[in-house]
Scaffold this active site. Structure first.
Site, mmCIF file in Angstrom:
data_model
loop_
_atom_site.group_PDB
_atom_site.id
_atom_site.type_symbol
_atom_site.label_atom_id
_atom_site.label_comp_id
_atom_site.label_asym_id
_atom_site.label_seq_id
_atom_site.Cartn_x
_atom_site.Cartn_y
_atom_site.Cartn_z
ATOM 1 N N LYS A 36 -4.201 3.116 12.746
ATOM 2 C CA LYS A 36 -2.861 2.583 11.723
ATOM 3 C C LYS A 36 -2.199 1.902 12.286
ATOM 4 C CE LYS A 36 -4.110 5.292 8.337
ATOM 5 N NZ LYS A 36 -4.076 5.067 6.493
ATOM 6 N N ASP A 47 -5.906 -0.466 9.484
ATOM 7 C CA ASP A 47 -4.918 0.069 8.423
ATOM 8 C C ASP A 47 -4.038 -0.153 8.470
ATOM 9 O OD1 ASP A 47 -4.298 0.841 5.869
ATOM 10 O OD2 ASP A 47 -4.999 2.914 6.450
ATOM 11 N N GLU A 50 -7.466 -3.161 6.253
ATOM 12 C CA GLU A 50 -6.764 -2.971 5.473
ATOM 13 C C GLU A 50 -5.578 -2.384 5.308
ATOM 14 O OE1 GLU A 50 -7.643 1.322 3.573
ATOM 15 O OE2 GLU A 50 -8.424 1.128 5.675
ATOM 16 N N ASP A 82 -7.392 -0.676 -0.945
ATOM 17 C CA ASP A 82 -7.613 1.001 -0.703
ATOM 18 C C ASP A 82 -6.440 1.167 -2.140
ATOM 19 O OD1 ASP A 82 -7.141 3.429 -0.414
ATOM 20 O OD2 ASP A 82 -6.279 3.091 1.631
ATOM 21 N N LYS A 113 -11.839 5.637 -3.335
ATOM 22 C CA LYS A 113 -11.033 7.508 -2.674
ATOM 23 C C LYS A 113 -11.481 7.498 -4.244
ATOM 24 C CE LYS A 113 -8.072 6.789 1.195
ATOM 25 N NZ LYS A 113 -6.983 6.170 1.521
#
Length: 367
Positions: A164, A189, A214, A239, A263
């Site tokens: 992250k 991300d 991401e 995402d 997801k």
């Protein structure tokens, strides 16, 4: 099938260590487990994974509870359901609220598979028994400690590491990891932490052989992502703004990305997720399965869904012990040489731990 009862457990599982992203800090995972029982006594399990704060996407745990009880369940009871694909059509009159829809839709899929005496994997075409998995690491300001976390992940066998990032915490940790692990499959991300004004900093990340970057920009943006993808060699992955097959089609048409983090809860359930996976395969978009800090119920579904050959890139499906001390299923998921075993039992293939459900949840009978 005829639905005889719907029950819910409001669960709170403490995390082993806090998880920090660009938008917040998570110390425990709150979620709802829905149990739907049919006229034969079969039970389907579905997990409502929306976070408590609207900092990832619009839905929250409280808003989705309301939508489920006041709108989705009444719709679900209007007619007998023959096929799980019908659920998404039944829910069409409710706009948005994909995570609430997914909680019930996935429970119906589980219930349907159990009625057929089959594993849910049998409805996904050819599948694998073991799949490679990756790990996601939160923001860790102590860089020596971050290196230890990466080293531990490598030693455990995780086949991909995701870090992250946020402005002020990006190039330095990436460069450090790459210096010590030159061949490690590595991605970052941003969870929408950047804007196009940060282009020079994002271009610096282009030098570290990242698998992808991401969600650098806003969750409702496709145009700026397209401009960034034109500027970078590194693959951009979307995402938060992928909520449907239509969003994937828009992203492809505009050139907004070259990868999709799929997801299941974020797109409303299994039916839409299957369409997205097929679209990505047909159009050379790298698709992989992301996670939402699921319990063993959601983790089992993720493993089964990611067992399709389309999902060649290791997803965010870590072992149970990565996040939780205890789970609500009887058998935890274990990492073995960088892979995890796909459950093969009926439906999603797991058994609930009644002891842990009583310990960590509040029970409510809805009908």
């Amino acid at each position: 099938m005829n639905i005889q009862s719907i029950e819910t457990y409001q669960v709170r599982l403490p995390l082993k260590t806090p998880f920090v992203t660009s938008y917040g800090r998570l110390e425990e995972k709150a979620f709802d487990l829905f149990v739907i029982t049919d006229e034969q006594g079969n039970q389907g399990f579905g997990e409502l994974v929306a976070f408590e704060q609207p900092d990832y996407v619009q839905e929250t745990l409280v808003t989705e509870r309301f939508i489920i009880q006041q709108h989705l369940i009444p719709l679900l009871l209007t007619e007998a359901i023959e096929q799980p694909q019908e659920v998404s059509t039944i829910f069409e009159e409710v706009k948005g609220h994909w995570m609430g829809k997914a909680a019930l839709e996935t429970a119906i899929w589980d219930l349907y598979a159990k009625r057929q005496q089959k594993s849910l994997t049998e409805f996904f075409g050819p599948t694998r028994r073991k799949i490679p998995v990756g790990i996601s690491l939160g923001i860790q300001e102590d860089l020596p400690q971050l290196l230890k976390q990466v080293q531990l992940a490598v030693e455990k066998g995780y086949q991909r590491v995701k870090l992250k990032i946020r402005p002020g915490y990006d190039v330095e940790p990436v460069a450090l990891i790459r210096q010590h692990f030159p061949n490690l499959p590595l991605m970052v991300d941003a969870n929408s932490a950047y804007t196009l004004a940060d282009l020079p900093q994002l271009q610096r990340l282009d030098h570290y052989q990242l698998a992808m970057i991401e969600q650098p920009f806003a969750a409702d943006d496709f145009l700026d992502h397209a401009q960034l993808q034109r500027e970078l060699k590194t693959r951009i992955c979307l995402d938060e703004n992928i909520r449907s097959l239509k969003d994937c089609q828009v992203a492809l048409a505009l050139g907004s990305c070259r990868s999709i983090n799929l997801k299941i809860p974020r797109v409303g359930g299994i039916h839409e997720a299957l369409k997205i996976a097929a679209f990505c395969q047909e159009n050379d978009l790298l698709v992989w399965l992301g996670g939402m800090f699921e319990s063993g119920v959601g983790r089992a579904l993720n493993l089964q869904f990611a067992s399709q050959p389309t999902f060649s890139f290791p997803g965010d499906i870590s072992a149970t012990e990565r996040y939780f001390y205890e789970d609500i299923i009887t058998e935890p998921f274990i990492l073995e040489q960088g892979t995890m075993t796909v459950p093969q039992g009926l439906g999603i293939g797991v058994t609930l731990s009644q002891t842990n459900l009583l310990k960590y949840s509040q029970y409510q009978k809805i009908m």
